[in-house]
Structures are given as C-alpha cells and as structure tokens.
Design an enzyme around this catalytic site. Structure first.
Site, PDB file in Angstrom:
ATOM      1  N   SER A   1      18.743-129.995 -35.588  1.00  0.00           N
ATOM      2  CA  SER A   1      19.173-130.901 -36.810  1.00  0.00           C
ATOM      3  C   SER A   1      18.998-132.193 -36.937  1.00  0.00           C
ATOM      4  O   SER A   1      18.832-132.628 -37.802  1.00  0.00           O
ATOM      5  CB  SER A   1      20.749-130.302 -36.933  1.00  0.00           C
TER       6      SER A   1
ATOM      7  N   THR B   1      28.153-126.080 -34.915  1.00  0.00           N
ATOM      8  CA  THR B   1      27.164-125.055 -34.545  1.00  0.00           C
ATOM      9  C   THR B   1      28.202-124.212 -33.475  1.00  0.00           C
ATOM     10  O   THR B   1      29.275-124.456 -33.225  1.00  0.00           O
ATOM     11  CB  THR B   1      25.885-125.503 -34.011  1.00  0.00           C
TER      12      THR B   1
ATOM     13  N   LYS C   1      32.075-122.509 -34.986  1.00  0.00           N
ATOM     14  CA  LYS C   1      32.026-122.499 -36.440  1.00  0.00           C
ATOM     15  C   LYS C   1      33.392-121.779 -37.114  1.00  0.00           C
ATOM     16  O   LYS C   1      33.897-122.215 -38.021  1.00  0.00           O
ATOM     17  CB  LYS C   1      30.860-121.483 -36.927  1.00  0.00           C
TER      18      LYS C   1
ATOM     19  N   ASP D   1      25.046-121.584 -44.541  1.00  0.00           N
ATOM     20  CA  ASP D   1      24.012-120.851 -44.178  1.00  0.00           C
ATOM     21  C   ASP D   1      23.644-119.646 -44.915  1.00  0.00           C
ATOM     22  O   ASP D   1      22.480-119.184 -44.938  1.00  0.00           O
ATOM     23  CB  ASP D   1      24.624-119.970 -42.757  1.00  0.00           C
TER      24      ASP D   1
ATOM     25  N   ALA E   1      25.419-108.785 -35.138  1.00  0.00           N
ATOM     26  CA  ALA E   1      26.890-108.643 -36.043  1.00  0.00           C
ATOM     27  C   ALA E   1      27.473-109.799 -35.451  1.00  0.00           C
ATOM     28  O   ALA E   1      28.733-109.869 -35.631  1.00  0.00           O
ATOM     29  CB  ALA E   1      27.895-107.274 -35.755  1.00  0.00           C
TER      30      ALA E   1
ATOM     31  N   ALA F   1      25.823-115.446 -37.167  1.00  0.00           N
ATOM     32  CA  ALA F   1      24.741-115.611 -38.078  1.00  0.00           C
ATOM     33  C   ALA F   1      24.638-114.493 -38.982  1.00  0.00           C
ATOM     34  O   ALA F   1      24.621-114.594 -40.209  1.00  0.00           O
ATOM     35  CB  ALA F   1      23.410-115.808 -37.510  1.00  0.00           C
TER      36      ALA F   1
HETATM   37  P1  NAP Z   1      26.167-114.871 -31.738  1.00  0.00           P
HETATM   38  O1  NAP Z   1      27.314-115.006 -32.713  1.00  0.00           O
HETATM   39  O2  NAP Z   1      26.480-115.137 -30.269  1.00  0.00           O
HETATM   40  O3  NAP Z   1      25.722-113.290 -31.865  1.00  0.00           O
HETATM   41  C1  NAP Z   1      24.630-112.632 -31.008  1.00  0.00           C
HETATM   42  C2  NAP Z   1      24.031-111.467 -31.507  1.00  0.00           C
HETATM   43  O4  NAP Z   1      23.013-110.822 -31.043  1.00  0.00           O
HETATM   44  C3  NAP Z   1      25.116-110.307 -31.463  1.00  0.00           C
HETATM   45  O5  NAP Z   1      24.973-109.287 -32.429  1.00  0.00           O
HETATM   46  C4  NAP Z   1      24.697-109.871 -30.097  1.00  0.00           C
HETATM   47  O6  NAP Z   1      25.142-108.198 -29.883  1.00  0.00           O
HETATM   48  C5  NAP Z   1      23.236-109.597 -30.185  1.00  0.00           C
HETATM   49  N1  NAP Z   1      22.749-109.703 -28.891  1.00  0.00           N
HETATM   50  C6  NAP Z   1      22.354-110.713 -28.099  1.00  0.00           C
HETATM   51  N2  NAP Z   1      21.539-110.267 -27.052  1.00  0.00           N
HETATM   52  C7  NAP Z   1      21.298-108.815 -27.153  1.00  0.00           C
HETATM   53  C8  NAP Z   1      20.517-108.134 -26.539  1.00  0.00           C
HETATM   54  N3  NAP Z   1      19.800-108.178 -25.584  1.00  0.00           N
HETATM   55  N4  NAP Z   1      20.421-106.805 -27.052  1.00  0.00           N
HETATM   56  C9  NAP Z   1      20.999-106.437 -28.308  1.00  0.00           C
HETATM   57  N5  NAP Z   1      21.857-107.284 -28.934  1.00  0.00           N
HETATM   58  C10 NAP Z   1      21.894-108.715 -28.600  1.00  0.00           C
HETATM   59  O7  NAP Z   1      24.874-115.601 -32.220  1.00  0.00           O
HETATM   60  P2  NAP Z   1      24.641-115.999 -33.610  1.00  0.00           P
HETATM   61  O8  NAP Z   1      25.015-117.478 -33.968  1.00  0.00           O
HETATM   62  O9  NAP Z   1      24.734-115.026 -34.682  1.00  0.00           O
HETATM   63  O10 NAP Z   1      22.797-116.169 -33.673  1.00  0.00           O
HETATM   64  C11 NAP Z   1      22.130-115.042 -33.712  1.00  0.00           C
HETATM   65  C12 NAP Z   1      20.814-115.469 -33.602  1.00  0.00           C
HETATM   66  O11 NAP Z   1      20.429-116.081 -34.849  1.00  0.00           O
HETATM   67  C13 NAP Z   1      20.410-116.497 -32.532  1.00  0.00           C
HETATM   68  O12 NAP Z   1      18.825-116.494 -32.263  1.00  0.00           O
HETATM   69  C14 NAP Z   1      20.110-117.905 -33.234  1.00  0.00           C
HETATM   70  O13 NAP Z   1      19.432-118.847 -32.803  1.00  0.00           O
HETATM   71  C15 NAP Z   1      20.016-117.448 -34.823  1.00  0.00           C
HETATM   72  N6  NAP Z   1      20.273-118.353 -35.911  1.00  0.00           N
HETATM   73  C16 NAP Z   1      19.352-118.818 -36.713  1.00  0.00           C
HETATM   74  C17 NAP Z   1      19.788-119.428 -37.734  1.00  0.00           C
HETATM   75  C18 NAP Z   1      18.694-120.120 -38.657  1.00  0.00           C
HETATM   76  O14 NAP Z   1      19.140-121.008 -39.483  1.00  0.00           O
HETATM   77  N7  NAP Z   1      17.592-119.432 -38.689  1.00  0.00           N
HETATM   78  C19 NAP Z   1      21.112-119.954 -37.876  1.00  0.00           C
HETATM   79  C20 NAP Z   1      22.209-119.379 -36.933  1.00  0.00           C
HETATM   80  C21 NAP Z   1      21.701-118.382 -36.055  1.00  0.00           C
HETATM   81  P3  NAP Z   1      26.617-108.177 -29.011  1.00  0.00           P
HETATM   82  O15 NAP Z   1      27.732-108.173 -30.306  1.00  0.00           O
HETATM   83  O16 NAP Z   1      26.538-106.606 -28.706  1.00  0.00           O
HETATM   84  O17 NAP Z   1      26.644-108.833 -27.846  1.00  0.00           O
END
Ligand code: NAP
Length: 288
Positions: free
Chosen positions: A20, A65, A69, A105, A130, A133
């Site tokens: 950002s 971030t 959040k 988002d 879940a 994001a």
């Molecule tokens: P988060 O709250 O930490 O959630 C992570 C998610 O990924 C959970 O559902 C987790 O499952 C799952 N996960 C992680 N490692 C895994 C694995 N090895 N096998 C299966 N499931 C796995 O993170 P978040 O903020 O939601 O971000 C998720 C992704 O979205 C990241 O890659 C982030 O960079 C990306 N993102 C992108 C944007 C964009 O603007 N493009 C914005 C926000 C986030 P469990 O619940 O079972 O642990």
C-alpha cells in the site's frame, strides 16, 4: 511557524512488506497531494495508543491490515455500513475530528470480478477460506443475489461461523463445508466461480495450489486473492484448463483506490497504482 506534514499510514503487524505505501504514495505524488504515506508497524499491545495518535490534526487517515481489522473497531468513533456488517475495518477516515471506520475490501473485490466479466447474480460461488478476507468478500457477494455461496475451510467451525453471520444478515443460501479434496470434487462441478481466500500459493510457498488442476474445467471462473506472485499456480493452471482466471492484485489496488478517494475526495489514478504495484512485485530481489 510551518504546520506539521500531513500523513496517512498503514497500521499492521508486521507491516514492513505492505504494498500500500508504494502505490498510494505514487498516487498522492502524481496528483500533487502533499501527504506522506507511512508504515506504522504496531505491536498488538500498542494498538490503542496508535489509534489515539491518529487524532493529531496532521493525520488524514489510515489503512488497517492484519491482525487488526477487527481488533481496531472498539477504538474508533463510528463505522460505515459495510464495516458494521463485516465487523472489520481496512480504512480509517478523519471527519470533523472523528475516526470513522470503513471497509473497502468488498467493493474492491466486486470491481475485480467485473474486470473478468463475472456477474455473481444467480451463480454458485465457492469460497475457499474463512478468515478475514473471506469474510469481507462473502458479505459483498451476499448482496449481489448469488444462487448460493459455499464456504470451504480447513477448520470447518470457522466456515460454519461465517455462514451463520451471513445467513443472519443477508438473504443468501450459504453452505459451510470442510476443505478437503473430496469436498472440492463434490462442489467444484456445481460452482460457477472458485475463489481462493487462503494464503495457499503465496510466496515463498508459491508452488502450491488449493485446487488440483484436473478439477478445473473450461468456462469456470477463478479468482485468487493471493497477489504475490502476480500469477499463482492456481491462476496459471486454471488458464491452461481454459478457465477465466485472475490474481488478487486488482482487488488490492481497487480497495486502495476507494480508500484514496475517501481520504482525498479525488478520483484515484488506478492505472498508475496498478503499474506501480506490479513493478514492485516483479522487481528483481536486491542483493545483500
Ligand atoms: P486469515 O484471516 O489469516 O485467514 C487465512 C485463511 O487461510 C483461513 O481460512 C485458513 O484456514 C486458510 N489457510 C491458511 N493456510 C492454509 C493451509 N495450508 N491449508 C488450508 N487452509 C489454509 O488471512 P486473510 O486476511 O483472510 O488472508 C487470506 C489470503 O488473502 C492471504 O493470502 C492474503 O494475502 C490474501 N488477501 C488478499 C487481499 C487482496 O486485496 N487481494 C486482501 C486481503 C487478503 P484455517 O481457518 O483452517 O486456519
């Protein structure tokens, strides 16, 4: 006496590698807006005091971030509708001295889907993940009248919790499932769009994909929230199978463009922001 420099920053932990500051500063500079965008890496114990420091007159707002959040909500004065519903904030705007929490988002994600000409209405949408994001995009999609949203998560309880909050506040049909190869085999054939909202495929583990490529068919849409690398294994394999696929950089830039407009009242230079972010991800690694 000169007044202190106007500032915006990103609050996160860690926050050093956030994109950002790179594309927001480029946008501010190109429009000759005299604001410095900084990284405000914040230890979790210091969150309340960092939010209090935003009340200084030279601070225009902030991005928020991981992992703050949701945690930041109690320290703000009010929330806009989307932040209220999602229960999470990614943008703080100063208005008449008050700190207002927004969540851009969801709108950023819907615009990114627009780029690949996907319309959610009456479609079956499979979201893998879940976490935070997933929550933002699930709420945004739930307002677009999809036929159903399927939430697949490794920890099924988290998928069930998210499904319950969606069902409580929107008229959508939501099916929570465990994320396994067997459930993907069952649900992908019934889905019009697959979204990866997990960190699977993100650098440095960029060789991984959450979906075996043989399950992807022609004419399905795929959106991967992972943006580093720009083309993930999931995106590449989906395109090879004849699907329409995009990586998460568009969502990142579009949520940032909305935040930019909230802070400055100006239309964000999206092309410049996209070019700047892309160049930064693709730059060769520095030596030493
Ligand atoms: P988060 O709250 O930490 O959630 C992570 C998610 O990924 C959970 O559902 C987790 O499952 C799952 N996960 C992680 N490692 C895994 C694995 N090895 N096998 C299966 N499931 C796995 O993170 P978040 O903020 O939601 O971000 C998720 C992704 O979205 C990241 O890659 C982030 O960079 C990306 N993102 C992108 C944007 C964009 O603007 N493009 C914005 C926000 C986030 P469990 O619940 O079972 O642990």
């Amino acid at each position: 006496m000169t007044s202190p420099e106007r500032k915006i920053g990103i609050i996160g932990y860690p926050a050093q590698h956030s994109l950002s500051p790179i594309f927001q500063q480029a946008a501010l500079d190109t429009l000759n807006i005299d604001i410095k965008y900084e990284i405000w890496e914040t230890h979790p114990d210091d969150l309340e005091s960092v939010v209090a420091s935003l009340r200084a007159p030279n601070i225009e707002g902030a991005n928020v971030t991981k992992p703050f959040k949701e945690k930041i909500v109690p320290f703000l004065d009010s929330l806009d509708l989307s932040a209220q519903q999602i229960g999470a904030v990614n943008t703080i705007v100063k208005s008449d001295g008050m700190l207002i929490g927004h969540n851009t988002d969801g709108i950023g994600f819907l615009e990114a889907l627009g780029d690949i000409l996907f319309t959610p209405q009456k479609k079956n949408i499979l979201i893998i993940g879940a976490g935070g994001a997933s929550r933002s995009i699930a709420f945004a999609l739930a307002h677009e009248n999809p036929s159903q949203i399927i939430i697949a998560n490794r920890d099924k309880d988290r998928a069930v919790n998210l499904a319950q909050s969606l069902i409580a506040t929107t008229p959508t049909t939501v099916v929570p499932i465990e994320f396994t190869t067997a459930t993907l085999q069952e649900w992908i054939p019934k889905s019009d769009l697959i979204i990866n909202a997990t960190s699977i495929g993100m650098r440095p583990a960029e060789d991984l994909s959450p979906v075996p490529s043989m399950l992807i068919r022609k004419n399905i849409f795929v959106y991967d929230l992972v943006y580093n690398p720009i083309e993930t294994v999931l995106v590449k394999s989906a395109r090879c199978r004849g699907a329409v696929a995009a990586g998460g950089l568009s969502m990142l830039v579009y949520q940032g463009a909305h935040a930019f407009t909230l802070w400055t009242g100006m239309i964000a230079p999206r092309d410049l922001m996209m070019r700047t972010a892309t160049a930064h991800i693709e730059r060769p690694p520095s030596i030493g």
